[in-house]
Design an enzyme around this catalytic site. Structure first.
Site, PDB file in Angstrom:
ATOM      1  N   CYS A   1      22.673 -46.428  51.136  1.00  0.00           N
ATOM      2  CA  CYS A   1      23.328 -46.973  52.605  1.00  0.00           C
ATOM      3  C   CYS A   1      24.815 -46.774  52.937  1.00  0.00           C
ATOM      4  O   CYS A   1      24.708 -46.557  54.011  1.00  0.00           O
ATOM      5  CB  CYS A   1      22.882 -48.500  52.369  1.00  0.00           C
ATOM      6  SG  CYS A   1      23.640 -49.475  51.303  1.00  0.00           S
TER       7      CYS A   1
ATOM      8  N   HIS B   1      24.365 -54.360  51.312  1.00  0.00           N
ATOM      9  CA  HIS B   1      23.638 -53.284  52.347  1.00  0.00           C
ATOM     10  C   HIS B   1      24.315 -53.150  53.552  1.00  0.00           C
ATOM     11  O   HIS B   1      24.844 -54.259  53.844  1.00  0.00           O
ATOM     12  CB  HIS B   1      22.011 -53.819  52.372  1.00  0.00           C
ATOM     13  CG  HIS B   1      21.212 -52.547  52.865  1.00  0.00           C
ATOM     14  ND1 HIS B   1      20.760 -51.568  52.269  1.00  0.00           N
ATOM     15  CD2 HIS B   1      20.661 -52.660  54.323  1.00  0.00           C
ATOM     16  CE1 HIS B   1      19.919 -50.737  53.161  1.00  0.00           C
ATOM     17  NE2 HIS B   1      20.168 -51.460  54.346  1.00  0.00           N
TER      18      HIS B   1
ATOM     19  N   HIS C   1      19.706 -46.939  59.249  1.00  0.00           N
ATOM     20  CA  HIS C   1      20.123 -47.093  57.709  1.00  0.00           C
ATOM     21  C   HIS C   1      19.170 -46.358  56.738  1.00  0.00           C
ATOM     22  O   HIS C   1      18.182 -45.764  57.071  1.00  0.00           O
ATOM     23  CB  HIS C   1      19.918 -48.702  57.393  1.00  0.00           C
ATOM     24  CG  HIS C   1      18.587 -49.260  57.220  1.00  0.00           C
ATOM     25  ND1 HIS C   1      18.520 -50.233  56.387  1.00  0.00           N
ATOM     26  CD2 HIS C   1      17.478 -48.886  57.653  1.00  0.00           C
ATOM     27  CE1 HIS C   1      17.168 -50.628  56.473  1.00  0.00           C
ATOM     28  NE2 HIS C   1      16.503 -49.718  57.156  1.00  0.00           N
TER      29      HIS C   1
END
Length: 361
Positions: free
Chosen positions: A266, A314, A326
């Site tokens: 990520c 994240h 993402h």
């Protein structure tokens, strides 16, 4: 933005009622639809989904810990190399000074080692001695300076030695953190895969639908708050470049610790995207949250980074219309999904300024 709009439109990710985006656009449950034939089986599958989600969440936390430790290892290795060069140069300087001090000591020995006053009393030609007294004094001062320099360099070397020891200890500590995180990642991913492997093909399809339905509910709840009514900003020029790069990676596999160009995690995706946009940002989502300027959710614009979960483990890039791009987790690919599908911690702006630091609080 045109690229992002095309991707959103073609893949059918725009919701009809709200204009919000969501991956695979799963339909909400229809009122009055018949319940599953086996409620206990459905509950079991949902429990499996929750366990798998939890394992991948822990794997992602470990991934960011791995990324942070890896970054520190690389930084400390560079510092140690630089320090070693400094120590080598200082040691060579000390050798030169020692040689010069030795030469002065030899000269004093050859001169009998008598103090200047005794030489004055014993000199056959006191006037000649006085003529050279100034030169002798300069020589004494030079010797003192030489000894002072040698003492300082000796102290520097001791300091460098302690610093090198400290850096080695921190390097080893971060290596251990990196190795532990690596083992933890593998353990969690293997456990998640083991759970998935026990499911039949039909159950795997149902599991995917359950994931999509859960994400849809979270996204819809976020949209129902009216947040999109307040968000109407446009991307900056660097932000457009970052978006263009990030959306071009759609379909590439998530791999923990990866920074591209073929696979990403990520924060590796956001790092490279904003590098393409002309900005250098921290490697991990935690450091992106800690170091980059914060902006309020209502002031968010395309290109900004949305940080998720209370531990900032994240990150995704906002595209506009309620969507992010993402790298989700192992076993998935870079994709577009709803910005509200995960708990939002806050928003940061890589091309912002420090004046926005408290805007999100």
């Amino acid at each position: 933005m045109a690229c992002a709009a095309v991707v959103l439109t073609v893949t059918g990710l725009l919701g009809t009622a709200t204009g919000a985006a969501y991956a695979d656009d799963p339909k909400p449950p229809t009122k009055g639809a018949p319940a599953p034939a086996d409620d206990s089986d459905a509950q079991r599958l949902d429990d499996v989904r929750k366990k798998i989600d939890a394992l991948y969440r822990k794997a992602e936390q470990a991934t960011e810990a791995y990324n942070a430790a890896k970054e520190q290892v690389e930084l400390q290795q560079k510092e140690i190399v630089k320090l070693a060069r400094t120590i080598d140069a200082t040691q060579r300087r000390r050798t030169t000074l020692k040689r010069q001090v030795g030469a002065l000591a030899s000269a004093q020995y050859r001169g009998g080692g008598l103090p200047a006053e005794a030489k004055l009393m014993l000199a056959a030609n006191p006037e000649g001695f006085l003529d050279n007294a100034l030169l002798a004094r300069k020589g004494q001062l030079a010797a003192k300076r030489l000894i002072s320099q040698l003492t300082k360099i000796q102290g520097d070397l001791e300091s460098y030695s302690h610093s090198a020891t400290d850096r080695w200890e921190r390097l080893e500590a971060n290596r251990k953190k990196k190795e532990n995180a690596q083992r933890d990642i593998k353990k969690k991913i293997d456990a998640a895969k083991e759970l998935e492997s026990r499911l039949a093909a039909k159950e795997k399809d149902r599991l995917k639908k359950l994931e999509d339905e859960q994400a849809f509910k979270q996204q819809q709840k976020w949209l129902d708050s009216g947040i999109l009514d307040e968000i109407s900003n446009t991307a900056s020029a660097p932000g457009k470049k970052a978006i263009s790069y990030a959306t071009a990676q759609i379909g590439k596999d998530y791999v923990w610790g990866a920074e591209g160009p073929d696979t990403f995690d990520c924060s590796g995706l956001t790092l490279r995207a904003w590098e393409h946009g002309g900005r250098t940002i921290p490697r991990t989502s935690q450091e992106q949250w800690r170091q980059l300027p914060h902006v309020a959710l209502k002031d968010m614009r395309p290109g900004d980074l949305i940080i998720y979960f209370t531990d900032a483990s994240h990150v995704g890039m906002y595209l506009g219309n309620g969507a992010i791009v993402h790298a989700p987790r192992p076993g998935r690919q870079v994709t577009i999904t709803g910005a509200g599908t995960m708990p939002i911690l806050g928003v940061v702006r890589p091309d912002g300024d420090a004046r926005h630091d408290d805007a999100a609080h």
